[in-house]
Design a protein around this motif. Structure first.
Motif, PDB file in Angstrom:
ATOM      1  N   LEU A  35       0.840  -1.202   0.000  1.00  0.00           N
ATOM      2  CA  LEU A  35       0.000   0.000   0.000  1.00  0.00           C
ATOM      3  C   LEU A  35       0.871   1.246   0.000  1.00  0.00           C
ATOM      4  N   THR A  39       0.696   4.246  -2.756  1.00  0.00           N
ATOM      5  CA  THR A  39       0.354   5.641  -2.418  1.00  0.00           C
ATOM      6  C   THR A  39       1.537   6.579  -2.538  1.00  0.00           C
ATOM      7  N   ILE A  44      -3.188   9.384   2.293  1.00  0.00           N
ATOM      8  CA  ILE A  44      -4.160   8.310   2.136  1.00  0.00           C
ATOM      9  C   ILE A  44      -5.539   8.796   2.574  1.00  0.00           C
ATOM     10  N   THR A  49      -7.917   4.296  -0.669  1.00  0.00           N
ATOM     11  CA  THR A  49      -8.038   2.870  -0.354  1.00  0.00           C
ATOM     12  C   THR A  49      -8.963   2.171  -1.350  1.00  0.00           C
ATOM     13  N   TYR A  52      -6.984   1.596  -4.400  1.00  0.00           N
ATOM     14  CA  TYR A  52      -6.035   0.499  -4.188  1.00  0.00           C
ATOM     15  C   TYR A  52      -6.735  -0.847  -4.383  1.00  0.00           C
ATOM     16  N   LYS A  53      -7.945  -0.940  -3.869  1.00  0.00           N
ATOM     17  CA  LYS A  53      -8.730  -2.164  -4.037  1.00  0.00           C
ATOM     18  C   LYS A  53      -8.964  -2.448  -5.523  1.00  0.00           C
ATOM     19  N   LEU A  70      -6.333  -6.737   2.000  1.00  0.00           N
ATOM     20  CA  LEU A  70      -7.147  -5.656   2.550  1.00  0.00           C
ATOM     21  C   LEU A  70      -7.328  -5.822   4.057  1.00  0.00           C
ATOM     22  N   VAL A  73      -4.297  -4.364   5.656  1.00  0.00           N
ATOM     23  CA  VAL A  73      -4.356  -2.899   5.598  1.00  0.00           C
ATOM     24  C   VAL A  73      -5.354  -2.362   6.624  1.00  0.00           C
ATOM     25  N   ASN A  74      -6.497  -3.027   6.744  1.00  0.00           N
ATOM     26  CA  ASN A  74      -7.504  -2.600   7.710  1.00  0.00           C
ATOM     27  C   ASN A  74      -7.008  -2.742   9.145  1.00  0.00           C
ATOM     28  N   VAL A  87     -11.354  -0.270   4.158  1.00  0.00           N
ATOM     29  CA  VAL A  87     -11.981  -0.580   2.885  1.00  0.00           C
ATOM     30  C   VAL A  87     -12.669  -1.943   2.984  1.00  0.00           C
TER      31      VAL A  87
END
Length: 237
Positions: A35, A39, A44, A49, A52-53, A70, A73-74, A87
């Motif tokens: 990520l 970015t 961000i 996000t 990115y998905k 994801l 990232v979350n 996301v």
């Protein structure tokens, strides 16, 4: 928020403090680093996000892989108390069966054990048998000790939860015999030459090296598939 190396390092420290496994930590850091590359030095936002998905989707990642990345990232956003940046993962219908071309059969398991024995890799042979006979994870093999083998039961503590793992009589005998041969009188049975717990990645690699001799497709051979075989056998019983 701009994602920096400093933030990622602090996140890694947080994961270590929360007793995450080495494999989990490596995966989380690898995923959040992707990520960061995406970015660059830009801030961000919720839109970032989402982009990115979509980027992952366009680049051909499987739904399972995307959701896994994801989730990492979350977890970072939750650590930073930035739940507004989370996301949503992609909804997918769970398959009620494991595809036959990915499922490890009992016969294939036995051939893997035979291949390990032929290569005189006694530790790997016993690890394969232990995982398949108990349903234990590779990261939990450290709980298979001389003491637990004598009791016929291992006490596994992971993520604040404790469970008891039954060690079958025949496996118990093999574990204690192996420990005696290796001059291990107490503590972990499956250790490296330096006395550390075996590494999941190394076990996976060693199992892959058995495929050709065992006549088993490489895509079927990974530690978690042994747990699947244990679960199917247990369910049938």
């Amino acid at each position: 928020m701009i994602l920096t190396d400093g933030i990622i390092n602090k996140f890694k420290g947080y994961l270590i403090d929360n007793d995450k496994s080495v494999y989990t930590i490596e995966k989380y850091i690898r995923d959040v680093s992707k990520l960061k590359v995406f970015t660059d030095i830009n801030e961000i936002t919720k839109e970032t996000t989402a982009e990115y998905k979509n980027y992952l989707i366009r680049n051909g990642y499987s739904v399972r892989s995307i959701n896994s990345m994801l989730s990492s990232v979350n977890a970072l956003f939750e650590y930073l108390d930035r739940n507004d940046l989370k996301v949503k993962t992609i909804k997918m219908q769970r398959s009620v069966y494991c595809p036959e071309d990915k499922e490890l059969t009992r016969a294939e398991y036995q051939r893997l054990c035979a291949a390990a024995k032929m290569k005189k890799n006694n530790r790997l042979e016993l690890i394969i048998e232990t995982v398949c006979s108990t349903g234990i994870r590779i990261s939990e093999l450290k709980y298979i000790t001389v003491e637990s083998a004598k009791r016929g039961e291992a006490v596994v503590t992971l993520k604040g939860k404790t469970r008891f793992v039954f060690i079958p009589k025949e496996l118990k005998r093999k574990l204690l015999r192996y420990a005696t041969e290796q001059k291990i009188k107490t503590g972990m049975i499956f250790v490296t030459r330096t006395g550390k717990a075996v590494n999941r990645t190394n076990v996976w690699r060693d199992m892959k090296n058995l495929c050709k001799d065992a006549g088993v497709k490489p895509e079927k051979v990974f530690p978690h598939n042994l747990r699947h075989l244990f679960a199917r056998t247990f369910y049938n019983i």
